[in-house]
Motif scaffolding. Structure first.
Motif, PDB file in Angstrom:
ATOM      1  N   THR A 180      21.786 -51.914 -35.728  1.00 50.03           N
ATOM      2  CA  THR A 180      20.998 -52.148 -34.521  1.00 50.03           C
ATOM      3  C   THR A 180      19.505 -52.197 -34.825  1.00 50.03           C
ATOM      4  O   THR A 180      18.750 -52.827 -34.085  1.00 50.03           O
ATOM      5  N   ALA A 181      19.077 -51.557 -35.915  1.00 46.60           N
ATOM      6  CA  ALA A 181      17.685 -51.717 -36.331  1.00 46.60           C
ATOM      7  C   ALA A 181      17.428 -53.184 -36.678  1.00 46.60           C
ATOM      8  O   ALA A 181      16.381 -53.743 -36.343  1.00 46.60           O
ATOM      9  N   SER A 184      17.263 -55.231 -33.520  1.00 42.63           N
ATOM     10  CA  SER A 184      15.977 -55.028 -32.855  1.00 42.63           C
ATOM     11  C   SER A 184      14.878 -55.874 -33.495  1.00 42.63           C
ATOM     12  O   SER A 184      14.057 -56.479 -32.798  1.00 42.63           O
ATOM     13  N   TYR A 203      29.627 -54.198 -27.999  1.00 41.17           N
ATOM     14  CA  TYR A 203      28.881 -53.090 -28.576  1.00 41.17           C
ATOM     15  C   TYR A 203      27.627 -52.853 -27.737  1.00 41.17           C
ATOM     16  O   TYR A 203      26.622 -53.536 -27.877  1.00 41.17           O
ATOM     17  N   ARG A 205      25.396 -50.637 -27.706  1.00 42.48           N
ATOM     18  CA  ARG A 205      24.140 -50.236 -28.345  1.00 42.48           C
ATOM     19  C   ARG A 205      23.345 -51.450 -28.816  1.00 42.48           C
ATOM     20  O   ARG A 205      22.119 -51.435 -28.805  1.00 42.48           O
ATOM     21  N   ALA A 208      21.664 -52.607 -25.765  1.00 47.03           N
ATOM     22  CA  ALA A 208      20.496 -51.781 -25.474  1.00 47.03           C
ATOM     23  C   ALA A 208      19.327 -52.144 -26.388  1.00 47.03           C
ATOM     24  O   ALA A 208      18.166 -52.190 -25.953  1.00 47.03           O
ATOM     25  N   ALA A 209      19.626 -52.430 -27.660  1.00 46.85           N
ATOM     26  CA  ALA A 209      18.558 -52.790 -28.600  1.00 46.85           C
ATOM     27  C   ALA A 209      17.904 -54.109 -28.188  1.00 46.85           C
ATOM     28  O   ALA A 209      16.684 -54.280 -28.292  1.00 46.85           O
ATOM     29  N   GLU A 212      15.885 -53.462 -24.953  1.00 51.98           N
ATOM     30  CA  GLU A 212      14.693 -52.670 -25.237  1.00 51.98           C
ATOM     31  C   GLU A 212      13.564 -53.576 -25.758  1.00 51.98           C
ATOM     32  O   GLU A 212      12.392 -53.206 -25.685  1.00 51.98           O
ATOM     33  N   ARG A 213      13.903 -54.739 -26.303  1.00 48.80           N
ATOM     34  CA  ARG A 213      12.903 -55.695 -26.772  1.00 48.80           C
ATOM     35  C   ARG A 213      12.568 -56.734 -25.704  1.00 48.80           C
ATOM     36  O   ARG A 213      11.972 -57.775 -26.003  1.00 48.80           O
ATOM     37  N   GLY A 314      21.795 -44.161 -44.260  1.00 42.61           N
ATOM     38  CA  GLY A 314      20.858 -44.871 -43.382  1.00 42.61           C
ATOM     39  C   GLY A 314      20.399 -46.198 -43.941  1.00 42.61           C
ATOM     40  O   GLY A 314      19.220 -46.520 -43.850  1.00 42.61           O
TER      41      GLY A 314
END
Lengths: 464, 464
Positions: A180-181, A184, A203, A205, A208-209, A212-213, A314
């Motif tokens: 998701t990074a 974004s 998905y 999330r 949401a990503a 959010e942008r 990560g």
């Protein structure tokens, strides 16, 4: 019993790390009543001194229990027991922990069957440690590369070529800190207010990503062959999808729809975000070409080490058409925002020693076996079991939203965490059922937990 | 000479890692003409076999040279020499590398005097390796904490308390992957189109991170006492500043202005972003209270391990007022975007063993000495030297933009990389000069490089 007098005996020959042994012993003590809610624990320093271990060990044990919610701490005022574990929670199989205070399992364990958890059972701890030690030998850099560590990028290209059949150039690849990074970053490169279609259910999330942008997310229909390409609206800036194993339904995007999606993307000028979160796992079915292989000019491909290995590293990766790649890299250079290189070094070392390929083989064998057991468990329930050809979760359909809620509630009361398909809808649900993730739980906890769910599912169908 | 026959002799008693020795030997070979542009190198595997080292060692050496630009590689077709290093580049001080092919330094080294580089000379490699090995012992997590690893957060709170006099609660702290990543997250929580004041000259990457989130950045005047709080415009959503050591001018925000800034923030309802990028370093001056200590309700504090240790860890931290903290955490949970935990584990282990505190002492001693040498070198030039009370860079003023360009060009021709103050202006420059970063270069390269700049500065002032 005062916490300071707890009998904790560590077994230094046990392959389990000392921190895990300490955590298990404390958890057992709380489960058996030797520790009670409100009890104050010794400081990590004092406990370390008493057990003759480094403070790192006791601190890691406390952290684990803090993260699990059994303890709460405040700097200066100590660490307290806040909850008694359900008995048996995370208890290892019989007799392997001779020093821990005994806590017979009388209540069911908490077992997490959420989709998307890593299979830590398949991770070889010796290889894991070896990779970190190798990473420790790398000289620290003055200025890390914005696109990712060169060796990490090389190992990812190799991984994609060998395991996903994708030939990508180094100039197309960016390290990310996760899927998701990456979504974004790509979203930020699209014009504000653009419309992106996202699978429904899908998905959330990623939705949401995108939101959010400042992008607008509209639903894209899916069926047993994945995304309904023919029903995508026009005027899209992008389509986000999970072709290898639709999240959460588990279907695979059929070959003709793959070709059609790439053709529409070219004709209408939209970008395709191909989230290949668990594409490395596939059972008894032929591989299908990646969208990124069919349309490298219109597809941004997203991968991650989170399901493959563990989210503890990560790290993820993104393969983008050259023009998009340049724009993303330019933003990183202008803002100095870049993914952390530390986990990249560990991933690269795992790949370098061949441990990543060995891990993948072990993971596939383990998940193949688990999937067989899960499918068998649901065989007599009368429920359609779908989406089991790939990945680490499958889907069990239920007759109604009420049945879905009943199964989730019943499982929860028995200590089994489940996600319903309702959670993955951005609009009123059209498909009812539960997603059963079989990668995450320790191997010995899977069958009992699945048996609980199967019985609830059987009742739901026979009542329906 | 064919690359395969290069005489590389490694010294296993040398404290320098083997990879560095291999890289030095190859660099020297290119510098001496033993390797020429276009030569193809052995594979990392073949070279490792010949030298009797692991392939990790040779791969790390090649990566270093790839990153420096001396080599280029393409999967499947090998690695080639693309440039001959200026002789002496990154050569260690005399006689310490008995096995490397000799390359007498006849041309000047490339020395990077950019502000904001870490001082790798102060980093104890044994402690570094110990921390990574300790991190390797942590069991990999199924789902990392969105706020950051609990132990990392604890070590950061301890660091802030001991070294920055800041008492913060765990509920205020978030791990980040660096300063501008934190700025970007905060920016996303501000209303689109809001106005943020940023120091002029100032940290342009923070400006880019704010603009990339759709905010409008306006200049905030600075002088020898930092931000001109009295000249801030009204109607701001936030103010970004670097009170400990204004970037790039180096001034410290005076105590009365700190109080005034917090009071204005409270009265006008704006947020203050306090970027404390190198606040751990301070020379011959009393500490000033952090803005976050004066106004925990209106200040978001940003710190990083990049200048303190190395950007290779990719970790930073953010202390925010509770309401902002909750909003940032909620976005992370909704999108699953979170900083990579791997570097956090290494940082926590460094702190746990006391190595972080020892490193800070060594770093301060090293930078105190370097700063004295740099100030002395500019003493006779006639140039005002400012901003040297803190941090790892100072500022040397010049009479005009033309003088600034001449000094930068002259230094570049002599192999010294310098940033002019013009680079840090978003509007036409009002202050002329160069920023001299003294933390980054290897210790033995600092004085010759600074001498070159000092002579150019002296000429600029005597011509003016």
């Amino acid at each position: 019993m005062p916490a300071d007098d707890l009998p904790i005996v560590l077994d230094r020959d046990d392959p389990e790390p000392l921190a895990v042994q300490v955590a298990d012993a404390l958890r057992s003590a709380a489960g058996s009543g030797a520790l009670r809610v409100g009890d104050r624990l010794s400081s990590t320093r004092a406990l370390a001194a008493r057990l003759g271990v480094s403070r790192t060990v006791t601190a890691a044990a406390y952290d684990q229990l803090l993260a699990e919610g059994w303890l709460a701490g405040r700097r200066g005022s100590g660490t307290f027991v806040t909850a008694a574990p359900r008995r048996g929670h995370r208890q290892p199989a019989g007799g392997r922990r001779p020093g821990a205070t005994a806590a017979p399992a009388r209540e069911p364990a908490v077992v997490d069957l959420a989709a998307g958890r890593p299979c830590l059972d398949a991770l070889d701890r010796a290889a894991w440690r070896r990779a970190w030690r190798a990473a420790a030998e790398r000289p620290p850099t003055r200025e890390p590369a914005y696109a990712g560590h060169p060796e990490f990028r090389r190992s990812v290209l190799d991984h994609l070529l060998r395991h996903r059949g994708l030939t990508a150039e180094p100039e197309q690849l960016l390290a990310t800190s996760g899927t998701t990074a990456g979504v974004s970053e790509i979203a930020a490169a699209l014009p504000a207010g653009s419309v992106v279609a996202l699978e429904e259910p899908g998905y959330r999330r990623a939705a949401a990503a995108l939101q959010e942008r400042g992008l607008r997310v509209v639903p894209a229909a899916v069926d047993g062959n994945g995304l309904r390409v023919d029903r995508l609206p026009t005027g899209l800036a992008a389509v986000y999808c999970t072709p290898a194993h639709q999240f959460p339904l588990g279907s695979r995007l059929s070959a003709d729809r793959r070709v059609a999606l790439v053709e529409r993307a070219r004709a209408e000028g939209f970008l395709v975000l191909e989230d290949d979160y668990d594409g490395e796992m596939r059972y008894d079915v032929a591989p299908l070409p990646l969208l990124a292989a069919l349309g490298p000019d219109v597809v941004a491909y997203l991968g991650t080490s989170s399901k493959l290995l563990t989210p503890a590293l990560g790290v993820g990766w993104l393969v983008a058409p050259p023009e998009l790649h340049s724009r993303l890299l330019a933003v990183r250079e202008r803002t100095s925002i870049r993914p952390s290189p530390a986990g990249q070094l560990v991933f690269a070392a795992l790949a370098e020693y061949g441990d990543l390929a060995r891990h993948l083989r072990r993971l596939r064998a383990e998940l193949t076996d688990r999937r067989r057991r899960v499918v068998e468990a649901f065989a007599g329930t009368g429920a359609p079991v779908l989406g089991d050809a790939a990945g680490g979760h499958l889907r069990v359909d239920l007759p109604s939203a009420a049945a879905e809620a009943a199964v989730i509630d019943g499982a929860g009361r028995a200590g089994v965490l489940l996600a319903g398909l309702g959670e993955y809808h951005g609009h009123p649900a059209t498909v009812f059922g539960v997603s059963v993730g079989y990668a995450g739980p320790p191997g010995n906890q899977l069958d009992p937990a699945v048996a609980v769910v199967a019985e609830l599912v059987r009742r739901a169908w026979s009542a329906g």
